[in-house]
Write a protein that holds these residues in place. Structure first.
Motif, PDB file in Angstrom:
ATOM      1  N   GLY A 169     -23.484 -10.599 -53.460  1.00  0.00           N
ATOM      2  CA  GLY A 169     -22.649 -10.884 -54.413  1.00  0.00           C
ATOM      3  C   GLY A 169     -22.158 -12.501 -54.800  1.00  0.00           C
ATOM      4  O   GLY A 169     -21.430 -12.866 -55.627  1.00  0.00           O
ATOM      5  N   TYR A 170     -22.614 -13.293 -53.666  1.00  0.00           N
ATOM      6  CA  TYR A 170     -22.378 -14.497 -53.886  1.00  0.00           C
ATOM      7  C   TYR A 170     -23.002 -15.234 -54.699  1.00  0.00           C
ATOM      8  O   TYR A 170     -24.164 -15.154 -55.107  1.00  0.00           O
ATOM      9  N   LEU A 171     -22.425 -16.482 -55.368  1.00  0.00           N
ATOM     10  CA  LEU A 171     -23.133 -17.239 -56.401  1.00  0.00           C
ATOM     11  C   LEU A 171     -22.985 -18.602 -55.843  1.00  0.00           C
ATOM     12  O   LEU A 171     -22.047 -18.967 -55.049  1.00  0.00           O
ATOM     13  N   PRO A 172     -23.765 -19.486 -56.536  1.00  0.00           N
ATOM     14  CA  PRO A 172     -23.860 -21.075 -56.160  1.00  0.00           C
ATOM     15  C   PRO A 172     -22.457 -21.637 -56.625  1.00  0.00           C
ATOM     16  O   PRO A 172     -22.179 -21.469 -57.730  1.00  0.00           O
ATOM     17  N   ALA A 173     -21.830 -22.347 -56.039  1.00  0.00           N
ATOM     18  CA  ALA A 173     -20.667 -23.025 -56.298  1.00  0.00           C
ATOM     19  C   ALA A 173     -20.271 -24.287 -55.307  1.00  0.00           C
ATOM     20  O   ALA A 173     -20.825 -24.477 -54.422  1.00  0.00           O
ATOM     21  N   PRO A 174     -19.373 -25.347 -55.884  1.00  0.00           N
ATOM     22  CA  PRO A 174     -19.069 -26.359 -55.137  1.00  0.00           C
ATOM     23  C   PRO A 174     -18.831 -26.000 -53.533  1.00  0.00           C
ATOM     24  O   PRO A 174     -17.949 -25.091 -53.305  1.00  0.00           O
ATOM     25  N   VAL A 175     -19.184 -26.818 -52.565  1.00  0.00           N
ATOM     26  CA  VAL A 175     -18.987 -26.920 -51.123  1.00  0.00           C
ATOM     27  C   VAL A 175     -19.002 -28.338 -50.629  1.00  0.00           C
ATOM     28  O   VAL A 175     -19.617 -29.071 -51.399  1.00  0.00           O
ATOM     29  N   ILE A 176     -18.424 -28.375 -49.413  1.00  0.00           N
ATOM     30  CA  ILE A 176     -18.399 -29.657 -48.775  1.00  0.00           C
ATOM     31  C   ILE A 176     -19.496 -29.700 -47.672  1.00  0.00           C
ATOM     32  O   ILE A 176     -19.352 -28.730 -46.783  1.00  0.00           O
ATOM     33  N   ILE A 177     -20.450 -30.544 -47.769  1.00  0.00           N
ATOM     34  CA  ILE A 177     -21.711 -30.297 -46.779  1.00  0.00           C
ATOM     35  C   ILE A 177     -21.710 -31.695 -46.361  1.00  0.00           C
ATOM     36  O   ILE A 177     -22.244 -32.699 -47.008  1.00  0.00           O
ATOM     37  N   GLY A 178     -21.580 -31.892 -45.028  1.00  0.00           N
ATOM     38  CA  GLY A 178     -21.802 -33.201 -44.119  1.00  0.00           C
ATOM     39  C   GLY A 178     -20.947 -34.302 -45.155  1.00  0.00           C
ATOM     40  O   GLY A 178     -21.200 -35.409 -44.929  1.00  0.00           O
ATOM     41  N   GLY A 179     -19.558 -33.993 -45.054  1.00  0.00           N
ATOM     42  CA  GLY A 179     -18.722 -35.038 -45.679  1.00  0.00           C
ATOM     43  C   GLY A 179     -18.997 -35.239 -47.071  1.00  0.00           C
ATOM     44  O   GLY A 179     -18.262 -36.143 -47.838  1.00  0.00           O
ATOM     45  N   SER A 180     -19.875 -34.558 -48.008  1.00  0.00           N
ATOM     46  CA  SER A 180     -20.172 -34.684 -49.490  1.00  0.00           C
ATOM     47  C   SER A 180     -20.131 -33.558 -50.084  1.00  0.00           C
ATOM     48  O   SER A 180     -20.232 -32.362 -49.486  1.00  0.00           O
ATOM     49  N   PHE A 181     -19.913 -33.456 -51.485  1.00  0.00           N
ATOM     50  CA  PHE A 181     -19.823 -32.405 -52.130  1.00  0.00           C
ATOM     51  C   PHE A 181     -21.274 -31.878 -52.599  1.00  0.00           C
ATOM     52  O   PHE A 181     -22.042 -32.698 -52.929  1.00  0.00           O
ATOM     53  N   GLY A 182     -21.373 -30.841 -52.535  1.00  0.00           N
ATOM     54  CA  GLY A 182     -22.733 -30.001 -53.151  1.00  0.00           C
ATOM     55  C   GLY A 182     -22.527 -28.812 -53.569  1.00  0.00           C
ATOM     56  O   GLY A 182     -21.600 -28.401 -53.719  1.00  0.00           O
ATOM     57  N   MET A 183     -23.707 -27.987 -53.905  1.00  0.00           N
ATOM     58  CA  MET A 183     -23.631 -26.576 -54.306  1.00  0.00           C
ATOM     59  C   MET A 183     -24.369 -25.652 -53.391  1.00  0.00           C
ATOM     60  O   MET A 183     -25.427 -25.951 -52.788  1.00  0.00           O
ATOM     61  N   ASP A 184     -23.971 -24.535 -53.039  1.00  0.00           N
ATOM     62  CA  ASP A 184     -24.213 -23.703 -52.130  1.00  0.00           C
ATOM     63  C   ASP A 184     -23.913 -21.996 -52.405  1.00  0.00           C
ATOM     64  O   ASP A 184     -22.744 -22.081 -53.063  1.00  0.00           O
ATOM     65  N   TYR A 185     -24.312 -21.316 -52.257  1.00  0.00           N
ATOM     66  CA  TYR A 185     -24.103 -19.934 -52.323  1.00  0.00           C
ATOM     67  C   TYR A 185     -22.778 -19.754 -51.340  1.00  0.00           C
ATOM     68  O   TYR A 185     -22.834 -19.948 -50.303  1.00  0.00           O
ATOM     69  N   GLY A 186     -21.580 -19.137 -51.818  1.00  0.00           N
ATOM     70  CA  GLY A 186     -20.635 -18.783 -51.342  1.00  0.00           C
ATOM     71  C   GLY A 186     -19.353 -19.925 -51.381  1.00  0.00           C
ATOM     72  O   GLY A 186     -18.597 -19.930 -50.859  1.00  0.00           O
ATOM     73  N   GLY A 187     -19.598 -20.756 -52.167  1.00  0.00           N
ATOM     74  CA  GLY A 187     -18.694 -22.030 -52.254  1.00  0.00           C
ATOM     75  C   GLY A 187     -17.254 -21.307 -52.764  1.00  0.00           C
ATOM     76  O   GLY A 187     -17.290 -20.601 -53.533  1.00  0.00           O
ATOM     77  N   GLY A 188     -16.364 -21.748 -52.186  1.00  0.00           N
ATOM     78  CA  GLY A 188     -14.889 -21.295 -52.211  1.00  0.00           C
ATOM     79  C   GLY A 188     -14.408 -20.394 -51.389  1.00  0.00           C
ATOM     80  O   GLY A 188     -13.283 -20.128 -50.920  1.00  0.00           O
TER      81      GLY A 188
END
Length: 265
Positions: A169-188
């Protein structure tokens, strides 16, 4: 050739003598299985196989995810293999024997969960973000809500929520990856783990594992966050009390809430 034939006859005669003397009597059955003339070692293998099929492990009391109702424990049942083997070997011809069943009680009772009536620690954070982020937070809250932590056990955020995949049930949303913002499933989801982390701190529970974000985040004060990444970074804490703990998590009117409930112990 004659010698080999004679040897086979002797071996067959010795086997018959051994089974007549040491084996199960004729016509003996157990749980519908014919076991006549089996030697003790052969009989034990049969009983062990049946035992695996019929045994039931005890079920500890639990909490219904949908309603929050406490579900009672259920006793289990195992087979006493040694007693069953001896009972069958002592049976008379044509006897029908039942396996020696032993009831196994669960470690805990429903009442232990009913006594977890006190909020030992709670924390809430404010939500903001996209609909996708809202959905991810809701899914994570549902996963950890009504989770039981028995005395001495560790809670693992990743084990409880599972992989952050579309199937869950997870959707792509903003995440912090390696010190930068990106998109990935489960953001939040990290906001849920951070909210729960602070509730665990307020409940004075031992923190076993916790990781900080690589960038500052807005929903908790500095040093109070707990980032998670399935298979990598986890939030884990231990129940060091004598009674069970219950995690309650929800999202309502823009507030993410985490509570840890327990008894007076």
């Amino acid at each position: 050739m004659t010698f080999l034939i004679s040897l086979n006859i002797v071996n067959s005669w010795l086997d018959k003598m051994e089974r007549d003397h040491l084996g199960v009597k004729k016509g003996v059955t157990i749980e519908g299985v014919q076991v006549e003339r089996l030697l003790p070692g052969e009989l034990r293998e049969v009983i062990e196989e049946i035992a695996i099929q019929v045994q039931k492990l005890p079920v500890e009391p639990s909490i219904d995810k949908q309603t929050g109702a406490i579900l009672p424990e259920k006793p289990g049942m195992v087979i006493n293999v040694e007693d069953s083997v001896n009972q069958i070997l002592a049976a008379a011809e044509g006897d029908t024997v039942k396996l020696k069943r032993v009831k196994v009680q669960p470690r805990y009772k429903k009442e232990s969960l009913e006594q977890a009536r006190n909020c030992l620690g709670n924390y809430a954070t404010g939500f903001r973000g996209s609909g996708e982020r809202y959905k991810n937070i809701s899914v994570a809250c549902y996963s950890i809500n009504h989770t039981i932590i028995w005395p001495g056990e560790e809670f693992s955020f990743n084990e409880t929520t599972g992989p952050r995949t579309p199937e869950r049930g997870y959707l792509p949303a903003p995440v912090i990856i390696g010190g930068s913002f990106g998109m990935d499933y489960g953001g939040g989801v990290c906001q849920v783990s951070s909210t729960l982390y602070n509730a665990a701190l307020n409940a004075h529970l031992p923190i076993v594992e916790r990781h900080a974000h690589s960038k500052p985040i807005h929903y908790v004060p500095p040093g109070k966050d707990a980032t998670v990444s399935y298979g990598d970074q986890d939030l884990r804490f231990r129940n060091n009390r004598t009674g069970p703990l219950i995690i309650k998590a929800s999202m309502y009117r823009g507030r993410i809430s985490a509570e840890i409930w327990g008894g007076n112990n």
